[in-house]
Design an enzyme around this catalytic site. Structure first.
Site, PDB file in Angstrom:
ATOM      1  N   GLU A 108       2.731  19.214 -23.150  1.00 49.42           N
ATOM      2  CA  GLU A 108       2.452  20.444 -22.413  1.00 49.42           C
ATOM      3  C   GLU A 108       1.877  19.951 -21.089  1.00 49.42           C
ATOM      4  O   GLU A 108       0.717  19.530 -21.037  1.00 49.42           O
ATOM      5  CB  GLU A 108       1.446  21.318 -23.149  1.00 49.42           C
TER       6      GLU A 108
ATOM      7  N   ASP B  50      -1.191  19.134 -26.602  1.00 54.48           N
ATOM      8  CA  ASP B  50      -1.759  20.266 -25.899  1.00 54.48           C
ATOM      9  C   ASP B  50      -2.488  19.773 -24.643  1.00 54.48           C
ATOM     10  O   ASP B  50      -3.225  18.782 -24.696  1.00 54.48           O
ATOM     11  CB  ASP B  50      -2.733  20.983 -26.844  1.00 54.48           C
TER      12      ASP B  50
END
Length: 591
Positions: A349, A314
């Site tokens: 990401e 993330d």
């Protein structure tokens, strides 16, 4: 030195890094009764060896030293601190004002770590995943909370993912690997409890190795056994991990673990303030070797003891910051040199909110990257506002971003944003239930509603939405690269227009799913699986033709009015034709 708790023969060792602390206590618990034992410093690490095999013992730490938040120091012996290397906890984290108040004891609030004892190792194997395959993103709790075939006591847990009915659904879709949204123990953001809300996604961890006891009540063994069952079915497991920040938040946040033990784990600006490249109040400092070691040790644990196939990171630019993003940051070389991590699936990401935070296409050549440009260009084309040239570039593997070796993870929707069904039913976000006056979540979603915002009984609009969803899905399954589907999008899951539903309990509805759409997706997946090798790299030897059968020209590629194209691939081993037609809502390969 090995950190955490470890049973070694007839001795149990506790070791924790706290380089700035002036004293450290090991706290052992028997119910609510607490015994404090002073630890000994060896360099930057504090240790204590106790006689006996103490597996199952509940423990935590208390740290002594200066309390000077303005200097980045939060030492407070009233605060019970979770071991950053804890693997299992005896309860979930709960938010409370006392966590941030100096001198107020938190022993009744904070979880205790559990000494796990020696763990069996999983034999190292190549990842159960092939590039070009289908990654299936799912929220562990919501995925099976209402599943009628899963025993009620097992619903919403890691173990439920090994149920035969769940595995049958995954195999129906030809899933190559499931990607589990965070299963690490997390804490609610401070503003949620007063609103009667809770974080249901888990992107706010505290102890980076510790499994959430609500999702994984059986601890490490439950995860290991579930992964083994999925592997037996030919399905890999990827963990979505948050190493960009922790749930200790900003200067007003609680002291739960790293803040009270090793505050230098957090990145700071020259004036001493916490850097916030994450939007969550703090940022882990990957220029600090101890932070990189924490991440490496965490990944190694999950591979070594659970057989995990890969990881999605993330806000991944943070792990390459120091403080600016560096595509040659130390963490990449350390991962590449690790004997158990070098062959794992690594997915970025590739954006955060810090300076220079959008880094799509700049991660190492062996990494995959979430491609939001694919999502946006595909949505724009089918909405009628994008060019066919941009669509063709995305379907062909986004070589403008990744070069010839396609590292793109193509997706139409993810946990963050509109679901696929909501993309064709809502033009605007509807996030009022989140308690932020509909200000949170992306304002531009490249979505449309067919003439009515939200649910409608109009048969023409419903038919158009169904055709739109199939066109989007057809494009995804026709594209070069790895593809990702978020659980429930294959059968019309809705969040009722909420595009930031992290604080909403919205379990998957297995009874009300659109079975016709599900079967359609299964057919797309089966067709792709039969020719998977052709989706890893785009075959350039082919002809691009206009809807009228003429060679495509630059003007046609750029004209928003161009209805579509045909690509005739001349590969001798696998000749095929891709047809895209906006007016007919058609996107498919034919062989």
């Amino acid at each position: 030195m090995e950190l955490g708790s470890a049973v070694k023969g007839k001795t149990t060792r506790f070791a924790v890094r706290a380089p700035l602390a002036e004293g450290l206590d090991l706290c052992l618990f028997d119910g609510a009764a607490e015994t404090r034992l002073p630890m000994t410093r060896t360099g930057e690490v504090w240790t204590l060896d106790l006689p006996g095999e103490l597996a199952g013992t509940r423990y935590a730490y208390r740290a002594h030293g200066p309390y000077a938040p303005e200097q980045g120091l939060w030492f407070d012996p009233a605060k019970l601190l979770v071991d950053p290397y804890a693997l299992e906890l005896d309860r979930r984290f709960v938010q409370h004002p006392r966590l941030a108040r100096y001198g107020e004891d938190t022993a009744d609030i904070v979880p205790r770590a559990i000494v796990t004892g020696p763990l069996p190792e999983v034999p190292h194997q190549p990842p159960h995943f092939q590039r070009g395959g289908l990654i299936y993103e799912l929220n562990v709790a919501g995925f099976t909370a209402l599943h009628p075939e899963v025993p009620e006591a097992q619903r919403g847990t890691i173990a439920a993912l090994s149920h035969p009915a769940v595995i049958a659904h995954l195999k129906k879709l030809h899933v190559s690997a499931i990607e589990l949204m965070p299963i690490i123990a997390w804490i609610d953001e401070r503003h949620l409890p007063p609103l009667g809300l809770a974080n249901h996604w888990g992107y706010n961890p505290v102890a980076m190795m510790a499994l959430d006891p609500g999702l994984c009540p059986g601890g490490v063994a439950e995860l290991r056994e579930t992964v083994a069952a999925l592997h037996d079915a030919g399905i890999g497991v990827i963990l979505d991990l948050v190493f960009n920040h922790s749930g200790e938040s900003d200067v007003d946040g609680g002291t739960l673990s790293l803040r009270g033990l090793d505050p230098q784990a957090y990145a700071r600006a020259p004036d001493g303030s916490l850097i916030n490249d994450t939007g969550c109040g703090n940022t882990l400092d990957f220029a600090n070797p101890a932070v990189r070691r924490l991440m490496i040790d965490t990944l190694d644990h999950f591979v070594r003891h659970c057989g995990i196939d890969g990881f999605r990171f993330d806000l991944a630019p943070v792990i390459a910051r120091g403080p600016g993003f560096d595509p040659h940051a130390p963490i990449f070389a350390e991962l590449a040199a690790h004997p158990r991590l070098a062959d794992r699936v690594m997915i970025a990401e590739p954006w955060d909110i810090g300076p220079g935070g959008y880094q799509l296409g700049r991660f190492p050549a062996n990494w995959l990257e979430w491609n939001d440009t694919f999502r946006d260009d595909v949505r724009r084309f089918w909405r009628g506002t994008g060019s066919v040239g941009a669509l063709a570039t995305r379907i062909a593997g986004s070589s403008d971003l990744f070069g010839a070796d396609c590292r793109s993870v193509n997706f139409l929707a993810a946990h963050d944003g509109f679901t696929l069904a909501d993309t064709v039913a809502y033009e605007h976000r509807h996030n009022h239930a989140n308690g932020e006056d509909n200000r949170d979540g992306h304002g531009e979603n490249h979505s449309w509603n067919g003439g009515v915002e939200g649910p409608t009984d109009d048969p023409a609009i419903r038919a158009r939405r169904a055709a739109d969803a199939r066109a989007l899905l057809g494009t995804l399954f026709a594209s070069t690269g790895t593809i990702m589907l978020t659980a429930g999008d294959e059968f019309g899951r809705t969040q009722h227009g909420n595009n930031n539903a992290y604080c909403q309990d919205m379990p998957v509805d297995w009874v009300g799913r659109d079975l016709a759409l599900e079967d359609h997706v299964a057919a797309l997946a089966a067709a792709r699986a039969r020719h998977l090798a052709s989706y890893i790299r785009f075959a350039e030897e082919g002809a691009w033709l206009s809807p009228e059968g003429e060679p495509m020209t630059p003007a046609l590629w750029d004209d928003p009015a161009t209805d579509g194209f045909t690509y005739a691939r001349r590969n001798g081993d696998d000749p095929a034709t891709l047809r895209i037609s906006r007016s007919r809502r058609e996107a498919r390969w034919s062989r």
